[in-house]
Design a protein around this motif. Structure first.
Motif, PDB file in Angstrom:
ATOM      1  N   ASN A   4      56.256  28.567  19.454  1.00  0.00           N
ATOM      2  CA  ASN A   4      54.975  28.368  20.043  1.00  0.00           C
ATOM      3  C   ASN A   4      55.576  27.867  21.830  1.00  0.00           C
ATOM      4  O   ASN A   4      55.792  28.720  22.717  1.00  0.00           O
ATOM      5  CB  ASN A   4      53.442  27.914  19.957  1.00  0.00           C
ATOM      6  CG  ASN A   4      52.450  28.786  20.492  1.00  0.00           C
ATOM      7  OD1 ASN A   4      52.776  29.076  22.008  1.00  0.00           O
ATOM      8  ND2 ASN A   4      51.177  28.374  20.429  1.00  0.00           N
ATOM      9  N   HIS A   5      56.202  26.558  21.178  1.00  0.00           N
ATOM     10  CA  HIS A   5      57.197  25.974  22.200  1.00  0.00           C
ATOM     11  C   HIS A   5      58.444  26.616  22.293  1.00  0.00           C
ATOM     12  O   HIS A   5      58.419  26.585  23.753  1.00  0.00           O
ATOM     13  CB  HIS A   5      57.169  24.567  21.390  1.00  0.00           C
ATOM     14  CG  HIS A   5      55.898  23.795  21.878  1.00  0.00           C
ATOM     15  ND1 HIS A   5      55.237  23.351  22.476  1.00  0.00           N
ATOM     16  CD2 HIS A   5      55.096  23.303  20.219  1.00  0.00           C
ATOM     17  CE1 HIS A   5      54.771  22.374  22.518  1.00  0.00           C
ATOM     18  NE2 HIS A   5      54.431  23.228  20.850  1.00  0.00           N
ATOM     19  N   ARG A   8      56.700  29.344  24.575  1.00  0.00           N
ATOM     20  CA  ARG A   8      56.386  28.783  26.365  1.00  0.00           C
ATOM     21  C   ARG A   8      57.845  28.419  27.080  1.00  0.00           C
ATOM     22  O   ARG A   8      57.559  28.731  28.703  1.00  0.00           O
ATOM     23  CB  ARG A   8      55.977  27.193  26.027  1.00  0.00           C
ATOM     24  CG  ARG A   8      54.098  27.548  25.746  1.00  0.00           C
ATOM     25  CD  ARG A   8      53.495  26.795  25.888  1.00  0.00           C
ATOM     26  NE  ARG A   8      53.256  25.804  26.303  1.00  0.00           N
ATOM     27  CZ  ARG A   8      52.944  24.593  26.549  1.00  0.00           C
ATOM     28  NH1 ARG A   8      52.124  24.088  25.779  1.00  0.00           N
ATOM     29  NH2 ARG A   8      52.918  24.201  27.754  1.00  0.00           N
TER      30      ARG A   8
ATOM     31  N   TYR B 198      52.894  39.501  25.990  1.00  0.00           N
ATOM     32  CA  TYR B 198      52.529  37.703  27.047  1.00  0.00           C
ATOM     33  C   TYR B 198      52.135  38.026  28.300  1.00  0.00           C
ATOM     34  O   TYR B 198      51.619  38.254  28.568  1.00  0.00           O
ATOM     35  CB  TYR B 198      53.180  36.911  26.248  1.00  0.00           C
ATOM     36  CG  TYR B 198      52.913  35.698  27.105  1.00  0.00           C
ATOM     37  CD1 TYR B 198      51.806  35.053  26.605  1.00  0.00           C
ATOM     38  CD2 TYR B 198      53.624  35.288  27.362  1.00  0.00           C
ATOM     39  CE1 TYR B 198      51.567  33.755  26.854  1.00  0.00           C
ATOM     40  CE2 TYR B 198      52.854  32.936  28.583  1.00  0.00           C
ATOM     41  CZ  TYR B 198      52.011  32.955  27.894  1.00  0.00           C
ATOM     42  OH  TYR B 198      52.067  31.808  28.760  1.00  0.00           O
ATOM     43  N   THR B 214      47.153  36.691  22.772  1.00  0.00           N
ATOM     44  CA  THR B 214      48.656  35.786  23.047  1.00  0.00           C
ATOM     45  C   THR B 214      48.387  34.683  24.423  1.00  0.00           C
ATOM     46  O   THR B 214      48.519  33.454  24.665  1.00  0.00           O
ATOM     47  CB  THR B 214      49.460  36.527  23.317  1.00  0.00           C
ATOM     48  OG1 THR B 214      48.841  37.540  24.332  1.00  0.00           O
ATOM     49  CG2 THR B 214      50.732  37.277  21.825  1.00  0.00           C
ATOM     50  N   ASN B 218      47.784  30.300  24.219  1.00  0.00           N
ATOM     51  CA  ASN B 218      48.379  30.081  25.070  1.00  0.00           C
ATOM     52  C   ASN B 218      47.429  29.414  25.859  1.00  0.00           C
ATOM     53  O   ASN B 218      47.656  27.959  26.136  1.00  0.00           O
ATOM     54  CB  ASN B 218      49.761  30.522  25.937  1.00  0.00           C
ATOM     55  CG  ASN B 218      50.598  29.585  26.960  1.00  0.00           C
ATOM     56  OD1 ASN B 218      50.963  28.842  25.838  1.00  0.00           O
ATOM     57  ND2 ASN B 218      50.922  30.270  28.233  1.00  0.00           N
ATOM     58  N   SER B 219      46.293  29.936  26.871  1.00  0.00           N
ATOM     59  CA  SER B 219      46.017  28.824  27.806  1.00  0.00           C
ATOM     60  C   SER B 219      45.125  27.851  26.601  1.00  0.00           C
ATOM     61  O   SER B 219      44.394  26.510  27.038  1.00  0.00           O
ATOM     62  CB  SER B 219      44.042  29.324  28.292  1.00  0.00           C
ATOM     63  OG  SER B 219      43.684  30.055  27.632  1.00  0.00           O
ATOM     64  N   ASN B 221      46.484  26.133  23.784  1.00  0.00           N
ATOM     65  CA  ASN B 221      47.088  24.824  23.400  1.00  0.00           C
ATOM     66  C   ASN B 221      48.060  24.073  25.248  1.00  0.00           C
ATOM     67  O   ASN B 221      48.288  23.295  25.270  1.00  0.00           O
ATOM     68  CB  ASN B 221      48.699  26.253  23.736  1.00  0.00           C
ATOM     69  CG  ASN B 221      50.013  25.367  22.545  1.00  0.00           C
ATOM     70  OD1 ASN B 221      49.655  24.062  22.418  1.00  0.00           O
ATOM     71  ND2 ASN B 221      50.831  26.000  23.457  1.00  0.00           N
ATOM     72  N   SER B 240      46.551  31.027  15.511  1.00  0.00           N
ATOM     73  CA  SER B 240      48.362  31.544  15.236  1.00  0.00           C
ATOM     74  C   SER B 240      48.337  32.686  14.161  1.00  0.00           C
ATOM     75  O   SER B 240      48.463  33.642  14.102  1.00  0.00           O
ATOM     76  CB  SER B 240      49.207  30.541  15.443  1.00  0.00           C
ATOM     77  OG  SER B 240      48.997  30.089  17.171  1.00  0.00           O
TER      78      SER B 240
END
Lengths: 451, 268
Positions: A4-5, A8, B198, B214, B218-219, B221, B240
């Motif tokens: 995930n990182h 990002r 995404y 997705t 992420n929001s 996270n 996830s």
């Protein structure tokens, strides 16, 4: 999570690329819609706007905005607020820049951090709040935050949170190894060596290269690498005395591997903050709420002390993060939008903000007895606000960010970040950063001089 | 081989292990083994109910984007690829060049220009802004094209025409079956691409009610990286895990149709 990182980061690079495109448009479009004065409104106009059926769109990610919006709607039932979280930091600015470029789709009010404010203000995307009488509010805010929203003679946002820096440290770790808590940077480096020697898994702090941290550290050291004259004249000097002071300290830590190679805000970071392998954080005053929710297991072990200084007893600190709310030029309800700002960033909003873990920028809140004397259980009952409020008074004045700081920050890891990876001299990294940033600024139509 | 298996499976293992931990034990325990209370069920309930159950809303959005976007993209790619393989018309070389060129351009590079165009049309912040760009799959078109050249014998089409079948009838009753392995492959690709999409929704959408999983996850996270934000890594991790379950299911389900050689022996 790991994936995930990485994901990002890739997305971040793509965002930076699109910011680049957005930035171009911002510049070419500037100057066409500037007609100061015509958009202002008197106090009566604002009151009237707040008593008219209106829908305001607000973009922001701060968790405190939600309760503020609720209270605002309760007080002004005719105004409906659409609070939209379009992303955090760069993701948010990319969307904002895209909407500015597209000429439609921007919100009425946007949350903008101090380091990104010049980009939107100087490209004429924001309303100059002077036209609404915002200048009178000057004394309500700390000098550093008011300085951050004052650009080129205009007021482009009302401050919300602030982040005067302090040193958060693990009292238990220092105690266990019999190391005294540092007050100067020399002592800090010495403590870093002692901690790592006593426990190879422990580090004085973490850092893998962070643009916001670097600029704050240069700020504290008295550096003024960015100066902006008018709308288009920019000078960059990342080798001034302040910058060199900071690299002088930090190079020592990097060279001897005394800094944990952990990226801030990652899950590993929270893990390090929980188990004590990261012993201090030099970070903004908003950190307590994040520690409480992210490093719950370390409750009672953290304390706060003033940020170390270069000379003994000479208090000096900087702002790290923080931002305010701005009214977009595209807004069709500017008077109501400013009314929202007055509430959200005034006495009522700032109380809600502070109650929900934000660190205020309003002098009245900072000086109130209840705030100063609050004992924080997470910090073992320490009155941490005494330290943090003093920090807000010790911010070195005169700092300014670039009108393309979000882009500059996005290329930080390609330049200064290299020095972190290779344990090279940070000064070389800063030079590379300066060159790449200057080149971009010139492409954007700025006149950039470097030293 | 063993190294590859570990490399491929370790992240999945990590995901399963850590979705059983609470937010606190996540940061105070060894990452690759179970520890503390077994909180998988609590985490799943938390994921599904956090913020008025927005996860379920994002799941529904994602399913919508996949069914309409990936389904539509596969249908269009199959029609066009078949047409290009089996019919001759002027300008075919030009189409070939355009399709090949389009394969080379990453969708991410087109996202911002697409945003500006959609903004003009007033389509941003609507599901259409995600679905319409997803409908175009140059790679899928190219794959079906190549596949159709090989797997649909022109002799069979000629035989169908002789028997008086129209082109559409021939396509739906005969050719489509022979194309099945080809378009199932395209469907798999487009389903995965749309499920994981995404950047496009990130650019297009500003209201969280239309987010796919997705962008939504992420929001969540990002929440942990803001001043005063609540860290909910346990929900992000569990979310996830829940997000990859349907895609794994779709893969296993579609694999059944992945047989080739349907037309083998039809022409001698």
């Amino acid at each position: 999570m790991k994936n995930n990182h990485r994901f990002r980061r890739a997305a971040g690079a793509a965002l930076a690329a699109s910011l680049l495109m957005g930035g171009l448009a911002a510049c070419s479009g500037s100057g066409t819609t500037a007609n100061a004065g015509a958009e202002g409104a008197s106090a009566e106009d604002i009151a009237k706007a707040l008593d008219t059926e209106t829908t305001l769109t607000v973009w922001g990610w701060a968790p405190q905005l939600e309760p503020i919006v609720e209270a605002f709607e309760a007080k002004y039932p005719k105004v409906h607020v659409n609070l939209e979280n379009v992303g955090t930091g760069n993701a948010h600015y990319t969307k904002l820049q895209n909407a500015v470029k597209a000429g439609s789709g921007a919100p009425d009010v946007a949350q903008i951090e101090y380091n990104a404010l010049p980009q939107f203000a100087l490209s004429d995307s924001l309303v100059n709040l002077k036209d609404f009488g915002a200048e009178e509010l000057k004394d309500n805010y700390t000098a550093s935050t008011w300085g951050s929203v004052n650009l080129n003679g205009g007021v482009y946002a009302l401050p919300q949170d602030s982040g005067p820096m302090a040193m958060f440290y693990r009292a238990d770790v220092f105690e266990k190894h019999g190391i005294s808590v540092p007050t100067t940077w020399d002592e800090y480096v010495a403590a870093g060596k002692a901690i790592h020697a006593a426990d190879p898994k422990a580090y004085i702090t973490n850092d893998t290269g962070d643009a916001g941290f670097t600029t704050s550290m240069i700020w504290q050291a008295g550096g003024k690498p960015y100066t902006v004259d008018g709308n288009t004249n920019v000078s960059i000097d990342l080798q001034d005395e302040g910058a060199k002071k900071w690299t002088g300290t930090w190079n020592q830590l990097l060279k001897d591997d005394l800094v944990a190679p952990i990226t801030s805000w990652s899950d590993e970071w929270y893990k390090g903050l929980s188990d004590g392998s990261i012993a201090t954080l030099i970070i903004g005053a908003w950190m307590p709420a994040n520690l409480e929710s992210g490093a719950e297991a370390a409750s009672g072990k953290w304390r706060v002390a003033p940020m170390p200084t270069y000379e003994t007893g000479a208090a000096a600190t900087a702002e790290n993060g923080g931002g305010g709310d701005a009214v977009m030029k595209q807004s069709k309800n500017k008077a109501a939008a400013y009314g929202f700002l007055q509430f959200a960033n005034g006495p009522e909003g700032s109380k809600i903000h502070a109650a929900n873990g934000g660190f205020p920028s309003t002098t009245a809140d900072l000086e109130s007895d209840s705030f100063l004397n609050a004992e924080n259980a997470y910090f073992g009952g320490q009155k941490i606000n005494e330290v943090l409020v003093q920090a807000s008074k010790d911010v070195v004045p005169g700092w300014s960010y670039l009108p393309f700081q979000t882009y500059a920050n996005s290329i930080y890891s390609d330049t200064v970040g290299q020095a972190y990876g290779s344990k090279g001299d940070l000064n070389d990294g800063l030079k590379a950063w300066q060159d790449a940033t200057a080149k971009y600024g010139q492409q954007q139509g700025f006149t950039v001089t470097t030293k | 081989m063993g190294v590859m298996a570990v490399y491929a499976l370790l992240p999945l293992f990590w995901l399963v292990v850590n979705s059983t931990k609470t937010q606190t034990s996540l940061f105070s325990s060894f990452g690759l083994w179970f520890s503390g209370d077994f909180a998988l069920w609590d985490n799943i309930v938390g994921t599904l109910t956090y913020n008025d159950g927005e996860f379920l809303r994002w799941l529904a959005n994602t399913v919508l984007y996949v069914v309409v976007g990936a389904g539509g993209a596969t249908f269009l790619a199959t029609l066009a690829g078949y047409g290009l393989a089996k019919f001759d018309f002027p300008g075919k070389r030009g189409v070939f060049a355009v399709v090949l060129g389009a394969v080379a351009i990453p969708g991410t590079a087109l996202a911002v220009p697409t945003f500006l165009m959609f903004s003009q049309m007033g389509l941003t912040n609507t599901p259409w802004s995600v679905i319409i760009p997803s409908l175009i799959s140059p790679f899928g078109l190219y794959l079906v094209w190549i596949y159709a050249l090989e797997s649909v014998p022109t002799e069979v089409l000629e035989a169908a025409r002789m028997d008086g079948a129209g082109e559409f009838r021939t396509f739906f009753t005969i050719s489509l079956r022979m194309l099945a392995p080809g378009f199932i492959t395209v469907l798999l690709f487009t389903v995965v691409a749309t499920w994981n999409n995404y950047f496009l929704p990130l650019i297009m959408l500003s209201q969280s009610t239309w987010y796919p999983l997705t962008v939504g996850l992420n929001s969540w996270n990002a929440q942990a990286t803001t001043a005063g934000g609540e860290a909910i890594y346990n929900l992000v991790i569990t979310g996830s895990l829940l997000t990859i379950v349907p895609i794994v299911g779709a893969f296993l389900f579609l694999q059944r149709f992945w047989q080739s050689g349907l037309s083998a022996g039809s022409v001698k």
